[in-house]
Design an enzyme around this catalytic site. Structure first.
Site, mmCIF file in Angstrom:
data_model
loop_
_atom_site.group_PDB
_atom_site.id
_atom_site.type_symbol
_atom_site.label_atom_id
_atom_site.label_comp_id
_atom_site.label_asym_id
_atom_site.label_seq_id
_atom_site.Cartn_x
_atom_site.Cartn_y
_atom_site.Cartn_z
ATOM 1 N N CYS A 120 0.859 -1.182 0.000
ATOM 2 C CA CYS A 120 0.000 0.000 0.000
ATOM 3 C C CYS A 120 0.896 1.233 0.000
ATOM 4 O O CYS A 120 2.120 1.136 0.161
ATOM 5 C CB CYS A 120 -0.909 -0.001 1.225
ATOM 6 S SG CYS A 120 -0.027 0.168 2.801
ATOM 7 N N HIS A 150 5.710 -4.943 8.801
ATOM 8 C CA HIS A 150 5.728 -6.339 9.246
ATOM 9 C C HIS A 150 5.882 -7.280 8.056
ATOM 10 O O HIS A 150 4.924 -7.918 7.613
ATOM 11 C CB HIS A 150 4.461 -6.661 10.037
ATOM 12 C CG HIS A 150 4.492 -6.146 11.429
ATOM 13 N ND1 HIS A 150 3.363 -5.988 12.209
ATOM 14 C CD2 HIS A 150 5.536 -5.755 12.206
ATOM 15 C CE1 HIS A 150 3.719 -5.520 13.394
ATOM 16 N NE2 HIS A 150 5.020 -5.366 13.410
ATOM 17 N N HIS A 182 3.885 1.883 11.882
ATOM 18 C CA HIS A 182 2.810 1.619 12.839
ATOM 19 C C HIS A 182 2.579 2.773 13.803
ATOM 20 O O HIS A 182 1.560 2.816 14.491
ATOM 21 C CB HIS A 182 3.130 0.357 13.635
ATOM 22 C CG HIS A 182 3.566 -0.786 12.783
ATOM 23 N ND1 HIS A 182 4.895 -1.101 12.567
ATOM 24 C CD2 HIS A 182 2.851 -1.671 12.055
ATOM 25 C CE1 HIS A 182 4.970 -2.134 11.764
ATOM 26 N NE2 HIS A 182 3.755 -2.501 11.427
ATOM 27 N N CYS A 213 2.417 5.775 9.056
ATOM 28 C CA CYS A 213 1.439 5.878 7.977
ATOM 29 C C CYS A 213 0.511 7.060 8.246
ATOM 30 O O CYS A 213 0.020 7.225 9.371
ATOM 31 C CB CYS A 213 0.626 4.590 7.893
ATOM 32 S SG CYS A 213 -0.774 4.691 6.752
ATOM 33 N N GLU A 229 0.798 -0.751 16.512
ATOM 34 C CA GLU A 229 -0.093 0.358 16.157
ATOM 35 C C GLU A 229 -1.030 0.679 17.316
ATOM 36 O O GLU A 229 -1.283 1.855 17.619
ATOM 37 C CB GLU A 229 -0.911 0.030 14.907
ATOM 38 C CG GLU A 229 -1.846 1.169 14.511
ATOM 39 C CD GLU A 229 -2.798 0.819 13.380
ATOM 40 O OE1 GLU A 229 -3.905 1.387 13.355
ATOM 41 O OE2 GLU A 229 -2.439 -0.027 12.528
ATOM 42 N N SER A 275 2.011 -9.826 10.629
ATOM 43 C CA SER A 275 1.296 -8.811 9.858
ATOM 44 C C SER A 275 -0.203 -8.929 10.118
ATOM 45 O O SER A 275 -0.838 -9.916 9.725
ATOM 46 C CB SER A 275 1.586 -8.973 8.362
ATOM 47 O OG SER A 275 0.697 -8.191 7.588
ATOM 48 N N SER A 284 2.084 -5.238 3.288
ATOM 49 C CA SER A 284 3.518 -5.033 3.497
ATOM 50 C C SER A 284 4.375 -6.049 2.748
ATOM 51 O O SER A 284 5.584 -6.136 2.977
ATOM 52 C CB SER A 284 3.841 -5.086 4.997
ATOM 53 O OG SER A 284 3.304 -6.245 5.596
#
Length: 321
Positions: free
Chosen positions: A12, A41, A74, A96, A126, A225, A269
Site C-alpha cells: 500500500c 511487518h 505503525h 502511515c 499500532e 502482519s 507489506s
C-alpha cells in the site's frame, strides 16, 4: 491448475512511503540507521534493510547519541516521541498518514475531556502507539477486541465517549464490535470516516471475490502482519483452505496438488517479488497459467498514494478544531 491473482494486493502507499524513508536515510546518511520496531511487518523487507545497515530496536535507550532514528509505519506513543526529543537524535517519522489520522482523533478526544475506546488487537505496535496518544488523567482510554469485551467494559462517563479503530482490522469483525458499542453506549460517537484504511478494505474485498472462485487461497505475508492474517482468516471463513506464507518455500505440495484453482494475494507489506516467486513455485508443481482475477476495482498505485495523502490532509483540517 489455474492461478488467480487478487487485484489489488501487496504494497500500500503507506508501506511504500515508510520503506522509502528508510532507504533514503541509508543513502543520505549511510549505515547504521536505527528504526524503532520493524518498519513494516514483513520478513523479506526487514531482512533486506538490515543487510543494508538498518538496525531495528524496540527501546529508544538502545540508540546511541547523535544517531539517526526512524519511527515505523505503525506509529509510536507520545511518550516515545518525547523520549526521542530528549535525546541528541535526528528523528524521521515513517508513521502511515492514516495511522496519524487515528492518533489525532484520540488526541482531540483527550483535549476535550472525552473518554475513548479503541477497537484493536492487544500488543500490536499500532495499538500501543494509538493508546499512547491519550493523556487526560480525568478521562480514560480503553481497548476492546470483541463484542464480549464491550459488554464487560465499564467507563467513567458514558455521556462523553468516542471510539476509534486500528487501521488493519477485519471489516466484518469490526462491524460486529461497533454494533455492540452502539448498543452498550447509545451516545457513543464514531469517527467521521472509517478508520480502517482503504488498502485493508480493498484487499479484503478482493479476497472475498477471489475465494468464490479458488479452492485454495495463499496469502503472502509475515505471521506478525495484522492485515495479512485478516486476509487468510477471511478466506477460511468462506470455507476455503487458506494459508499464510512468508514466501514460496513455505508452500507444501499437498496443499495444492489436487486443486484445480489456486488464488494468490499478498498483505499490504509484502512486495510483489514474493508473489512472483509463489506463482513460479506453483507452476513448477503443475502446468499452470496465472490469470489476474479482477476481484476488486483496480486502483493504480499513484492514485492510492494521492488518496492516502488527500485523506491525511482532510483529516488534519477536520481534527484541528
Amino acid at each position: 491448475m489455474q492461478i488467480l491473482l487478487a487485484n489489488p494486493r501487496g504494497f500500500c502507499a503507506g508501506v511504500d512511503r515508510a520503506i522509502s524513508i528508510v532507504e533514503n536515510a541509508l543513502a543520505i546518511y549511510g549505515a547504521p540507521i536505527y528504526v524503532r520496531h520493524e518498519v513494516v511487518h514483513n520478513r523479506y523487507v526487514v531482512d533486506s534493510l538490515r543487510e543494508r545497515g538498518a538496525i531495528f530496536i524496540e527501546q529508544i535507550s538502545e540508540v546511541p547519541d547523535g544517531a539517526i532514528l526512524i519511527f515505523s509505519a505503525h506509529g509510536v506513543s507520545q511518550a516515545v516521541r518525547n523520549e526521542a526529543k530528549s535525546r541528541d537524535l535526528t528523528v524521521f517519522d515513517a508513521t502511515c498518514p492514516l495511522v496519524t489520522k487515528v492518533h489525532m482523533e484520540v488526541a482531540r478526544a483527550s483535549r476535550r475531556g472525552e473518554e475513548s475506546i479503541l477497537i484493536g488487537h492487544a500488543g500490536h505496535p499500532e495499538v500501543e502507539g494509538t493508546m499512547g496518544q491519550y493523556s487526560n488523567p480525568e478521562g480514560g482510554m480503553y481497548l476492546v477486541e470483541s463484542p464480549d469485551d464491550v459488554w464487560k467494559l465499564t467507563v467513567k462517563n458514558e455521556e462523553k465517549l468516542s471510539f476509534m479503530t486500528q487501521t488493519t482490522l477485519s471489516v466484518d469483525d469490526t462491524s460486529d464490535v461497533i454494533d455492540a458499542l452502539r448498543k452498550r453506549f447509545p451516545k457513543i460517537v464514531g469517527p467521521r470516516k472509517d478508520d480502517i484504511c482503504y488498502a485493508t478494505t480493498n484487499r479484503q474485498e478482493a479476497v472475498r471475490a477471489l475465494a468464490e472462485q479458488a479452492e485454495v487461497v495463499l496469502v503472502v505475508g509475515s505471521k506478525n502482519s495484522s492485515n495479512s492474517n485478516r486476509l487468510a482468516e477471511l478466506a477460511q471463513r468462506m470455507g476455503k483452505r487458506a494459508f499464510l506464507i512468508d514466501d514460496a518455500t513455505d508452500i507444501q505440495e499437498e496443499w495444492v496438488k489436487e486443486a484445480k484453482c489456486v488464488g494468490v494475494t499478498a498483505g499490504a507489506s509484502a512486495p510483489d517479488i514474493l508473489v512472483q516467486n509463489v506463482v513460479a513455485r506453483l507452476r513448477s508443481l503443475a502446468v499452470a497459467k496465472p490469470f489476474r482475477w479482477k476481484a476488486a476495482k483496480k486502483i493504480s498505485f499513484s492514485k492510492c498514494r494521492k488518496s492516502c495523502e488527500s485523506i491525511f490532509v482532510k483529516s488534519i483540517k477536520s481534527l484541528a478544531a
